[in-house]
Design a protein around this motif. Structure first.
Motif, mmCIF file in Angstrom:
data_model
loop_
_atom_site.group_PDB
_atom_site.id
_atom_site.type_symbol
_atom_site.label_atom_id
_atom_site.label_comp_id
_atom_site.label_asym_id
_atom_site.label_seq_id
_atom_site.Cartn_x
_atom_site.Cartn_y
_atom_site.Cartn_z
ATOM 1 N N VAL B 279 0.847 -1.200 0.000
ATOM 2 C CA VAL B 279 0.000 0.000 0.000
ATOM 3 C C VAL B 279 0.880 1.248 0.000
ATOM 4 N N GLN B 280 1.900 1.249 0.856
ATOM 5 C CA GLN B 280 2.811 2.412 0.928
ATOM 6 C C GLN B 280 3.535 2.642 -0.389
ATOM 7 N N GLU B 287 -3.805 -1.037 -3.130
ATOM 8 C CA GLU B 287 -4.609 0.162 -2.830
ATOM 9 C C GLU B 287 -6.103 -0.110 -3.025
ATOM 10 N N ARG B 288 -6.427 -0.847 -4.117
ATOM 11 C CA ARG B 288 -7.837 -1.195 -4.338
ATOM 12 C C ARG B 288 -8.376 -2.058 -3.200
ATOM 13 N N LEU B 294 -11.651 -0.620 3.729
ATOM 14 C CA LEU B 294 -12.089 0.552 4.499
ATOM 15 C C LEU B 294 -13.576 0.818 4.280
ATOM 16 N N GLN B 295 -14.023 0.651 3.017
ATOM 17 C CA GLN B 295 -15.457 0.871 2.752
ATOM 18 C C GLN B 295 -16.329 -0.129 3.516
ATOM 19 N N MET B 296 -15.885 -1.399 3.558
ATOM 20 C CA MET B 296 -16.646 -2.410 4.309
ATOM 21 C C MET B 296 -16.660 -2.060 5.798
ATOM 22 N N MET B 297 -15.526 -1.544 6.270
ATOM 23 C CA MET B 297 -15.431 -1.170 7.682
ATOM 24 C C MET B 297 -16.366 0.000 7.980
#
Lengths: 386, 386
Positions: B279-280, B287-288, B294-297
């Motif tokens: 990711v970094q 990233e996807r 994050l959206q699920m969270m």
């Protein structure tokens, strides 16, 4: 006295000796408390003959006809006024259709006229009115008796409903939102009492999807009065925008408008009857839409068992009669999805009071107050009936 | 005495006069009860000088060093033993790595050896051990102290963990599952006490996703001990099969294995460090995958605010440190999705005790017993330390 009255409500018919066992109070205390309840007219005695030698025992029961309760339900498309007895049986019911644009004050005048007639009838029959309950779409400020901004209910925003009704009727009004009153109808008069389970989730499916969660006999309110918004569980992340501000809520796919939008986005005039007729006629798009509706419902019910771990889930609302025949299938799928240790406890029941659920729920608010604070409520009744 | 001790715990430092106000007890009763608590060593007095004339007031506080508590956490990949004081500060901690195939009896011997050493240290310093708590993956039969069939935890099925530990240590053990002990760490020692909010949801995100819901200061168990299984909220209807039997649970997409399976299904050896390095390095597939995570969270946290309406949500677990920097974004999205009236109340906090959360939680079980039943617990301590 509250504890004894609650025990009698829960396990009637019951003898004084059984009450001593149940409450751990002395038999002297039970004799005095039940005498007070008999004098107040809340209880009646019946004789039960048991055994071959015909031993007779005096049993105590709620005196269900001793007091009447009036329940008012104000909804988006109609209002209803019921008169019930102490065990939630409907003695009289009157429903008036309205539309979303009807002025609140006009609705209140209509409601008040019916309630006043019911009150006269009660006093003509020399009966006593225990109290008046009100059910109306939330959210609301319960302490002030003022509506907040109920979705799909224009004209009613910030309406001081309790004050307006109390001034018209001359009696104190006890109120709550329609999902919670519907849940309390089950608590005090319905499945929860019959099954002796005091933790359950009530779901109302109609133009919206609402919920009320009862735990250890109490309706749970949460930190902002929003506990149990089961219609706003996300089932389609990033899905359709919901009135609540979230996307993909169960309500956006599982309510009547949600189903109709998905089935036939072009035709804004189709009704839920049309949809289920198309299902019966094996219309493929209707069948697909129903299948998806049922899968979403199964997913959400599984989620509800996993988050609330209730003894049972009870479902009602305008949409539910159309779904009732699918409950065996729904239960089967939910059973396969919950924790292994919970599988034998997946109980799904139909609401007990049909289209009058919220109005009976409004009446149950009054009964709930009686059980929690019998002396206060009886004092108030005596003052009002003098 | 429980009520007074709880009030002191909640609002310390506190004067006797303030306690009279708080408890509505008489000043004589407060004098006697606080004297008993001082004698038992649970309280200490400090002098506070206030105002320009230097008026001195005697304040009462918990005597945090008077008793020590031992907390044991047995997890899938390690076990940990901590010694804490009465306010949950870690005085000593020891962690031992194990693997899934380590024999339970071998684990117990290792745990018992460390606990015995800690017990000797406590008595060498002339301190008193208040009790021993245990945290371990659920589900379990709390009454019998026996594990049921914990997922991902072979060899431990139906293990009589409490009996085995008690016989090795000669002290009563109080236990609960790791999600609930972690929640109780916040209740008794962490955010819940600091913020004076006693209704919150605790979420642990790691190899699985678990939850503990505290309402009015009590951990809620539900009808089958399954209340608060927040990892098993359906977020992808019909999605991946979860260990619990349901499809598309949050755990299947939001846990460490869930993220790694989605990111790189081919490589079963990649770790969560690898993932966040990618990711970094702005690896598009990582990233996807993170965006979806994050959206699920965000979806699930919105659901949690809508179903539990908590004062705050606290998140911990092995995965959480990697997600912590995204909390402002997550909070922003959740705020936009919850009910308008709840938007200003969206509080998301990080767990207080890092990797020792469950072990401190195990210790908090002992503190919780002290507050609820101080006389019983102190009697037991005196017997054991004689």
């Amino acid at each position: 006295m509250s504890q004894v009255l609650k025990d009698i409500w829960r396990i009637e018919p019951v003898s004084r000796i059984e009450l001593v066992d149940e409450t751990k109070l002395t038999s002297g205390t039970i004799t005095n408390l039940t005498l007070d309840l008999l004098k107040a007219g809340l209880l009646k005695e019946t004789e039960l003959t048991t055994g071959s030698v015909g031993r007779r025992r005096v049993m105590l029961r709620l005196n269900e006809m001793s007091f009447k309760i009036i329940g008012i339900d104000i909804g988006r498309s109609s209002y209803e006024v019921v008169t019930t007895n102490l065990i939630g049986q409907i003695l009289d019911s009157q429903e008036v259709l309205i539309d979303r644009d009807t002025d609140p004050l006009q609705v209140l005048e209509g409601v008040a006229a019916i309630v006043r007639k019911s009150m006269s009838q009660i006093s003509e029959q020399n009966d006593k009115l225990l109290g008046i309950g009100l059910s109306i779409p939330g959210p609301m400020n319960l302490k002030e008796g003022v509506l907040l901004v109920p979705p799909n209910f224009p004209h009613w925003e910030h309406f001081e409903i309790r004050k307006e009704l109390e001034s018209r009727l001359g009696r104190r009004i006890v109120m709550n939102d329609d999902a919670r009153t519907s849940a309390l109808a089950e608590r005090w008069f319905g499945h929860s009492r019959k099954l002796k389970e005091d933790s359950f989730v009530y779901i109302t499916m109609g133009h919206g999807i609402g919920g009320g969660v009862v735990s250890n006999g109490e309706i749970i309110l949460g930190n902002n009065g929003l506990y149990g918004q089961v219609g706003h569980i996300t089932v389609v992340p990033g899905g359709e925008l919901c009135e609540c501000g979230n996307r993909g809520c169960w309500e956006t796919v599982g309510s009547i408008p949600g189903i109709l939008r998905r089935w036939n986005p072009e035709n804004k005039n189709s009704t839920i009857e049309d949809f289920f007729k198309a299902v019966q006629a094996k219309d493929p798009s209707a069948e697909r839409c129903l299948e998806w509706t049922l899968q979403m419902m199964e997913s959400t019910l599984t989620t509800l068992f996993n988050v609330y771990d209730p003894a049972l889930i009870i479902i009602g609302g305008k949409l539910y009669p159309y779904l009732e025949s699918y409950v065996p299938r729904i239960r089967h799928h939910v059973q396969a999805s919950v924790y292994p240790s919970a599988r034998s406890h997946v109980i799904i029941e139909s609401a007990s009071f049909g289209t009058s659920q919220s109005a009976v729920g409004a009446a149950s608010l009054v009964f709930g107050e009686l059980v929690e604070r019998p002396l206060d409520v009886l004092d108030e009744v005596n003052m009002a009936n003098e």
